[in-house]
Design an enzyme around this catalytic site. Structure first.
Site, short mmCIF file in Angstrom:
data_model
loop_
_atom_site.label_atom_id
_atom_site.label_comp_id
_atom_site.label_asym_id
_atom_site.label_seq_id
_atom_site.Cartn_x
_atom_site.Cartn_y
_atom_site.Cartn_z
N ASP A 311 -12.93 35.10 16.80
CA ASP A 311 -13.44 36.32 17.41
C ASP A 311 -13.08 37.46 16.45
OD1 ASP A 311 -14.47 38.07 19.38
OD2 ASP A 311 -12.44 38.48 20.06
N ASP A 503 -8.61 36.25 21.70
CA ASP A 503 -7.50 36.84 22.44
C ASP A 503 -7.90 37.47 23.77
OD1 ASP A 503 -8.86 39.15 21.53
OD2 ASP A 503 -6.99 40.30 21.58
N ASP A 507 -12.98 35.47 25.82
CA ASP A 507 -12.80 34.31 24.94
C ASP A 507 -12.35 33.07 25.70
OD1 ASP A 507 -13.43 35.72 22.60
OD2 ASP A 507 -11.39 36.52 22.46
#
Length: 647
Positions: A311, A503, A507
């Site tokens: 990410d 995080d 996600d």
């Protein structure tokens, strides 16, 4: 004496075997050798029956193991009259369990250290000023707690008295004390310094930092890796080779004793013990470095990783956008614009709002309240500040209130927030989110550890994510992804195994479907931490590469230990096949083989000590990213006059 009783209770089969050996030895020394033979033979055959029942259960569960060799070795030594050798084999099987438990205890030292430090009690300050000792799970949010010198903070809270010096090494790995002032957040699991302090609880025990870490460790310590049964992959060929060598030795020599002598040294304890000990050691080494493996299976998958997806915000970048430019229109000054925009952003939940508020406090000195503020989700916020109507957010949203709005030509990758005051365009604020210092080095290290493909999978627009990906050398970018899109991309990604690093709450789904999900920071999203297979307790992306390195080293050590056991066992079988290794000597040597295999597996306790190429090979100052990096920063916005992301 108490210790001896405890050992007997913990390992009753070992104690019983020793007792049988003592009684049989006494009988033989007193001229009652037949009685000794019968005692040992019946006992050994009884153990063989137990092992056979376990073996049959395994076969019914479609698990072909190595138990058949142990059973055959016991029975054959009894049949040919080598009953002392059969007793040694039984002791080896029972003692192998004890050795495994002892070695696993050594390997799990760091995991146990976390569990042993769980606070059990808190000192609550009552309304009348008295102090009451209560169980930590009785602490409620808002309770004022006393923490005495050298005590562990029982729950998360805010410091309510003076200054404090806290040891946070069990949480962050930082060995130096951390100074805190009144109002600063403090974390459970920290160790107080030499002065008593008071804190106000901001979370109950179950939701506090240290208890969350401990729960992750409990999950990790109770898991088993597929590689723990890796020896079973060798079970069929190893069993076949052993029986073949024993059969040939018997056929060539014509002596059935030779068959028993070969099988005595084919007993597979090293194969069964080495892998679990190595994995416990690897997990312990990782925990010591702030990396909690929730499942031991994660180590085996990390060792084979071929694709890594990241990410962006909060993972490759700091996740904390900072104001890098304030551009007021004529009629407004910088301080005034910051004050009005920061005051309005008090009523916004957007990720950029806090940064603008902080900049306003730092540069303008104060914020003003509003009684009619309203937020329009994803667009912006509108409020009356000091009697003036302020609108802050995306350009289209602000333009509805200010027809004279002029698009701001910000650099690609910048987040631009627009403002209108009393129907006039007032100016813009530009923000950026910095790339993590070790992000580039981490990607280099991952490629060196076997990652063939590295992706960025983000919900941000391409104009925002593109410069960041380019600066880090990531050529495969998937932008503007919804959670469902991320899940689809990771499910389809090849080659596998695939590691996903993230995080945030969004996600959590993709961390759950990846082969190994890694959540950055236990201080972040609870959902992400719960969905992940690996949780990095420190806000340090380099730990991703270290986790992969620990996995590779742990699996390598486990395989080395297994093959060491196989090679030594085959060598001893060949020696026994030509009649040079009596059964009782061979059985004794197998104990030595067990010890060698376990000591080899325990090397995994130091799996995290060795340097990681790309991270530790050069001083930090010399490991800089080359190529065009826009101000060495990333962003949360878009290019010129682009809309804010996810406003």
């Amino acid at each position: 004496m108490t210790r001896l009783v405890a050992l007997v209770r913990r390992f009753p089969l070992v104690a019983l075997t020793v007792l049988v050996a003592i009684i049989a030895g006494a009988l033989a020394l007193n001229g009652l050798e037949p009685a000794a033979r019968w005692l040992v033979s019946l006992y050994a055959l009884g153990i063989a029956v137990m092992e056979a029942v376990s073996m049959v259960r395994g076969l019914l569960a479609q698990q072909f193991g190595l138990d058949i060799l142990a059973v055959t070795a016991i029975v054959s030594t009894v049949v040919v009259g080598e009953y002392w050798a059969s007793l040694i084999i039984v002791f080896m099987l029972a003692g192998g369990e004890a050795l495994e438990v002892a070695a696993a205890g050594r390997a799990q030292r760091e995991l146990r250290a976390l569990l042993d430090r769980v606070p059990q009690q808190a000192h609550r300050i009552e309304a009348d000023g008295s102090v009451a000792d209560i169980a930590v799970d009785q602490v409620r949010v808002g309770d004022r707690l006393l923490v005495r010198p050298a005590e562990i903070l029982p729950v998360d809270g805010d410091l309510a008295s003076g200054l404090a010096s806290l040891d946070e090494s069990s949480l962050t790995g930082e060995s130096l004390p951390v100074d805190k002032a009144i109002g600063d957040p403090v974390l459970s699991g920290s160790v107080n310094g030499p002065t008593a302090i008071e804190i106000v609880a901001t979370a109950v025990a179950a939701d506090s930092q240290y208890q969350r870490i401990v729960e992750l460790v409990r999950e990790a310590s109770s898991s088993k890796a597929p590689l723990v049964r890796l020896a079973d992959r060798y079970a069929l060929p190893f069993t076949g080779v052993s029986l073949a060598i024993a059969g040939v030795a018997w056929a060539v020599s014509g002596d059935p004793v030779r068959f028993a002598e070969v099988l005595v040294v084919a007993t597979p304890c090293p194969l069964l013990i080495a892998a679990p000990v190595a994995f416990m050691g690897g997990m312990s080494s990782a925990a010591k470095r702030g990396i909690v493996m929730k499942s031991a299976a994660s180590l085996e998958k990390l060792a084979r990783v071929r694709t890594v997806a990241f990410d962006k915000t909060g993972t490759l970048t700091q996740g904390r956008p900072a104001v890098v430019g304030v551009h007021p229109q004529p009629g407004f000054d910088e301080r005034e614009l910051l004050h009005l925009m920061g005051s309005a952003e008090q009523y916004s939940s957007h990720v950029l709002a806090a940064s603008i508020q902080q900049a306003a406090l730092d540069r303008a000195g104060s914020l003003s309240p509003s009684t009619d503020a309203r937020e329009v989700a994803t667009f912006g916020v509108e409020a009356t500040i000091d009697g003036r109507r302020v609108r802050v957010g995306k350009p289209a949203f602000v333009a509805e209130h200010a027809a004279d709005l002029v698009p701001h030509a910000a650099e690609s990758g910048a987040a631009v927030v627009y403002a209108a005051v009393d129907g006039r365009f007032a100016g813009v604020i530009v923000l950026r989110d910095a790339v993590r210092d070790d992000a580039a080095d981490t990607l280099v290290a991952l490629r060196g550890l076997g990652a063939e493909r590295i992706l960025m999978v983000t919900g941000d627009v391409a104009a925002t994510a593109g410069p960041i990906a380019a600066s880090l050398g990531i050529t495969e970018l998937h932008a503007e992804c919804l959670p469902d899109d991320k899940v689809r991309i990771i499910r389809e990604a090849q080659p596998r195994p695939v590691v996903m690093v993230g995080d945030g709450v969004n996600d959590a789904p993709v961390l759950a479907v990846s082969d190994v999900g890694i959540a950055m920071g236990a201080k972040g999203s609870t959902a992400a931490s719960e969905s992940a297979d690996v949780v990095i307790l420190l806000d340090d992306i380099a730990r991703v590469a270290r986790a992969v390195a620990i996995g590779r080293r742990t699996v390598r050590i486990a395989l080395q230990s297994i093959w060491l056991g196989i090679v030594i066992s085959v060598g001893l079988m060949l020696v026994a096949a030509v009649g040079l290794l009596p059964a009782i000597v061979g059985a004794t040597l197998q104990e030595v083989v067990d010890l060698i295999a376990i000591l080899g597996a325990l090397r995994a306790v130091r799996a995290g000590v060795a340097p990681v190429a790309g991270l530790d090979a050069a001083p930090r100052s010399s490991r800089t990213t080359t190529g065009p990096v826009p101000d060495a920063e990333a962003s949360l916005g878009t290019g010129p006059a682009g809309p804010l992301v996810d406003r």
